[in-house]
Design an enzyme around this catalytic site. Structure first.
Site, PDB file in Angstrom:
ATOM      1  N   ARG A 179       0.832  -1.206   0.000  1.00 34.21           N
ATOM      2  CA  ARG A 179       0.000   0.000   0.000  1.00 34.21           C
ATOM      3  C   ARG A 179       0.861   1.248   0.000  1.00 34.21           C
ATOM      4  O   ARG A 179       1.883   1.315   0.690  1.00 34.21           O
ATOM      5  CB  ARG A 179      -0.944  -0.003   1.204  1.00 34.21           C
ATOM      6  CG  ARG A 179      -1.949  -1.124   1.120  1.00 34.21           C
ATOM      7  CD  ARG A 179      -3.132  -0.980   2.055  1.00 34.21           C
ATOM      8  NE  ARG A 179      -3.889  -2.219   2.048  1.00 34.21           N
ATOM      9  CZ  ARG A 179      -4.811  -2.534   1.144  1.00 34.21           C
ATOM     10  NH1 ARG A 179      -5.130  -1.665   0.190  1.00 34.21           N
ATOM     11  NH2 ARG A 179      -5.435  -3.697   1.180  1.00 34.21           N
ATOM     12  N   ASP A 180       0.436   2.234  -0.790  1.00 31.73           N
ATOM     13  CA  ASP A 180       1.138   3.512  -0.843  1.00 31.73           C
ATOM     14  C   ASP A 180       1.070   4.181   0.525  1.00 31.73           C
ATOM     15  O   ASP A 180       0.023   4.185   1.177  1.00 31.73           O
ATOM     16  CB  ASP A 180       0.531   4.412  -1.919  1.00 31.73           C
ATOM     17  CG  ASP A 180       1.455   5.568  -2.301  1.00 31.73           C
ATOM     18  OD1 ASP A 180       1.966   5.569  -3.431  1.00 31.73           O
ATOM     19  OD2 ASP A 180       1.662   6.470  -1.456  1.00 31.73           O
ATOM     20  N   ILE A 181       2.180   4.769   0.953  1.00 26.85           N
ATOM     21  CA  ILE A 181       2.269   5.392   2.268  1.00 26.85           C
ATOM     22  C   ILE A 181       1.427   6.669   2.345  1.00 26.85           C
ATOM     23  O   ILE A 181       1.063   7.119   3.431  1.00 26.85           O
ATOM     24  CB  ILE A 181       3.750   5.675   2.612  1.00 26.85           C
ATOM     25  CG1 ILE A 181       3.974   5.774   4.112  1.00 26.85           C
ATOM     26  CG2 ILE A 181       4.273   6.903   1.888  1.00 26.85           C
ATOM     27  CD1 ILE A 181       5.443   5.733   4.512  1.00 26.85           C
ATOM     28  N   ASN A 191       4.186   6.861 -13.561  1.00 28.66           N
ATOM     29  CA  ASN A 191       4.773   8.178 -13.753  1.00 28.66           C
ATOM     30  C   ASN A 191       6.216   8.003 -14.199  1.00 28.66           C
ATOM     31  O   ASN A 191       6.977   7.265 -13.583  1.00 28.66           O
ATOM     32  CB  ASN A 191       4.716   8.979 -12.447  1.00 28.66           C
ATOM     33  CG  ASN A 191       3.286   9.254 -12.004  1.00 28.66           C
ATOM     34  OD1 ASN A 191       2.423   9.553 -12.825  1.00 28.66           O
ATOM     35  ND2 ASN A 191       3.031   9.140 -10.712  1.00 28.66           N
ATOM     36  N   VAL A 230      10.266   8.109  -7.108  1.00 34.78           N
ATOM     37  CA  VAL A 230      11.062   6.941  -6.720  1.00 34.78           C
ATOM     38  C   VAL A 230      11.560   6.260  -7.993  1.00 34.78           C
ATOM     39  O   VAL A 230      10.753   5.881  -8.856  1.00 34.78           O
ATOM     40  CB  VAL A 230      10.235   5.945  -5.875  1.00 34.78           C
ATOM     41  CG1 VAL A 230      11.072   4.700  -5.560  1.00 34.78           C
ATOM     42  CG2 VAL A 230       9.759   6.599  -4.578  1.00 34.78           C
ATOM     43  N   HIS A 254       7.336   1.345 -10.802  1.00 39.20           N
ATOM     44  CA  HIS A 254       6.182   0.965  -9.993  1.00 39.20           C
ATOM     45  C   HIS A 254       4.908   1.361 -10.724  1.00 39.20           C
ATOM     46  O   HIS A 254       4.839   2.424 -11.345  1.00 39.20           O
ATOM     47  CB  HIS A 254       6.225   1.599  -8.606  1.00 39.20           C
ATOM     48  CG  HIS A 254       6.475   3.086  -8.608  1.00 39.20           C
ATOM     49  ND1 HIS A 254       7.711   3.642  -8.805  1.00 39.20           N
ATOM     50  CD2 HIS A 254       5.632   4.132  -8.443  1.00 39.20           C
ATOM     51  CE1 HIS A 254       7.629   4.962  -8.768  1.00 39.20           C
ATOM     52  NE2 HIS A 254       6.373   5.290  -8.543  1.00 39.20           N
ATOM     53  N   HIS A 267       1.024   2.224 -10.126  1.00 44.07           N
ATOM     54  CA  HIS A 267       0.018   2.590  -9.134  1.00 44.07           C
ATOM     55  C   HIS A 267      -1.305   1.918  -9.509  1.00 44.07           C
ATOM     56  O   HIS A 267      -1.770   2.056 -10.651  1.00 44.07           O
ATOM     57  CB  HIS A 267      -0.227   4.103  -9.130  1.00 44.07           C
ATOM     58  CG  HIS A 267       0.951   4.948  -8.749  1.00 44.07           C
ATOM     59  ND1 HIS A 267       1.066   5.548  -7.509  1.00 44.07           N
ATOM     60  CD2 HIS A 267       2.055   5.317  -9.438  1.00 44.07           C
ATOM     61  CE1 HIS A 267       2.191   6.257  -7.459  1.00 44.07           C
ATOM     62  NE2 HIS A 267       2.807   6.143  -8.619  1.00 44.07           N
TER      63      HIS A 267
HETATM   64  P1  5GP Z   1       5.780   8.276  -8.001  1.00 45.10           P
HETATM   65  O1  5GP Z   1       5.489   9.702  -7.616  1.00 45.10           O
HETATM   66  O2  5GP Z   1       7.272   8.024  -8.140  1.00 45.10           O
HETATM   67  O3  5GP Z   1       5.021   7.799  -9.189  1.00 45.10           O
HETATM   68  O4  5GP Z   1       5.235   7.396  -6.812  1.00 45.10           O
HETATM   69  C1  5GP Z   1       5.968   7.107  -5.675  1.00 45.10           C
HETATM   70  C2  5GP Z   1       4.967   6.687  -4.641  1.00 45.10           C
HETATM   71  O5  5GP Z   1       5.644   5.995  -3.619  1.00 45.10           O
HETATM   72  C3  5GP Z   1       4.253   7.877  -3.979  1.00 45.10           C
HETATM   73  O6  5GP Z   1       2.860   7.744  -4.175  1.00 45.10           O
HETATM   74  C4  5GP Z   1       4.660   7.760  -2.515  1.00 45.10           C
HETATM   75  O7  5GP Z   1       3.603   8.085  -1.630  1.00 45.10           O
HETATM   76  C5  5GP Z   1       5.078   6.318  -2.381  1.00 45.10           C
HETATM   77  N1  5GP Z   1       6.120   6.063  -1.408  1.00 45.10           N
HETATM   78  C6  5GP Z   1       7.299   6.729  -1.276  1.00 45.10           C
HETATM   79  N2  5GP Z   1       8.040   6.209  -0.295  1.00 45.10           N
HETATM   80  C7  5GP Z   1       7.321   5.174   0.217  1.00 45.10           C
HETATM   81  C8  5GP Z   1       7.561   4.231   1.262  1.00 45.10           C
HETATM   82  O8  5GP Z   1       8.599   4.248   1.941  1.00 45.10           O
HETATM   83  N3  5GP Z   1       6.594   3.311   1.501  1.00 45.10           N
HETATM   84  C9  5GP Z   1       5.436   3.268   0.778  1.00 45.10           C
HETATM   85  N4  5GP Z   1       4.544   2.316   1.095  1.00 45.10           N
HETATM   86  N5  5GP Z   1       5.183   4.127  -0.224  1.00 45.10           N
HETATM   87  C10 5GP Z   1       6.104   5.071  -0.498  1.00 45.10           C
END
Ligand code: 5GP
Ligand code: ZN
Length: 113
Positions: free
Chosen positions: A28-30, A86, A95, A99, A101
């Site tokens: 799950r997203d944090i 993304n 990140v 990944h 979503h």
């Molecule tokens: P991006 O913006 O790169 O597409 O998505 C990165 C996602 O990773 C974000 O929605 C962010 O909330 C999530 N995220 C970042 N660090 C962590 C973490 O340590 N644990 C979890 N579960 N999600 C994370």
């Protein structure tokens, strides 16, 4: 290793895990942006969507399969859901570990912001 998602895959950083196999992990997203917000990642470190090759095809199909299974488990398969990748700064990638979503549980707007 500096990659937070590699650390989550390895279990060295805690997460709300919802799926783990030898090739794919989901958690799950944090900072959830919808009632269901799950991240599905390849266990192998692939930094960017732009790094994906046709030889990764089976892995990508596995990621989509896991996302579809999780959508059914979350009860959002019928109402609908969105898969988002993304890629790069303008898209908001934060990140550098590929990944997908899985977002659902509420109506979503189009186009994305
Ligand atoms: P991006 O913006 O790169 O597409 O998505 C990165 C996602 O990773 C974000 O929605 C962010 O909330 C999530 N995220 C970042 N660090 C962590 C973490 O340590 N644990 C979890 N579960 N999600 C994370
Ligand atoms: Zn990584």
């Amino acid at each position: 290793v500096a990659c937070i998602f590699c650390e989550i895959v390895a279990g060295r950083v805690p997460s709300q895990s919802v799926y783990h196999s030898e090739d794919v992990t989901a958690f799950r997203d944090i900072d959830p942006k919808a009632p269901t917000h799950i991240l599905i990642v390849p266990n192998r470190h692939i930094a960017f969507l732009a790094d994906v090759k046709s030889s990764d095809g089976e892995l990508l199909a596995r990621i989509v399969e896991v996302a579809n299974d999780l959508a059914r488990q979350e009860g959002i398969a019928q109402s609908g859901y969105r898969l988002v990748v993304n890629s790069g700064p303008d898209a908001g990638q934060t990140v550098a570990h590929l990944h997908v979503h899985l977002l659902g549980g509420r109506p979503m707007t189009w186009p994305p912001g």
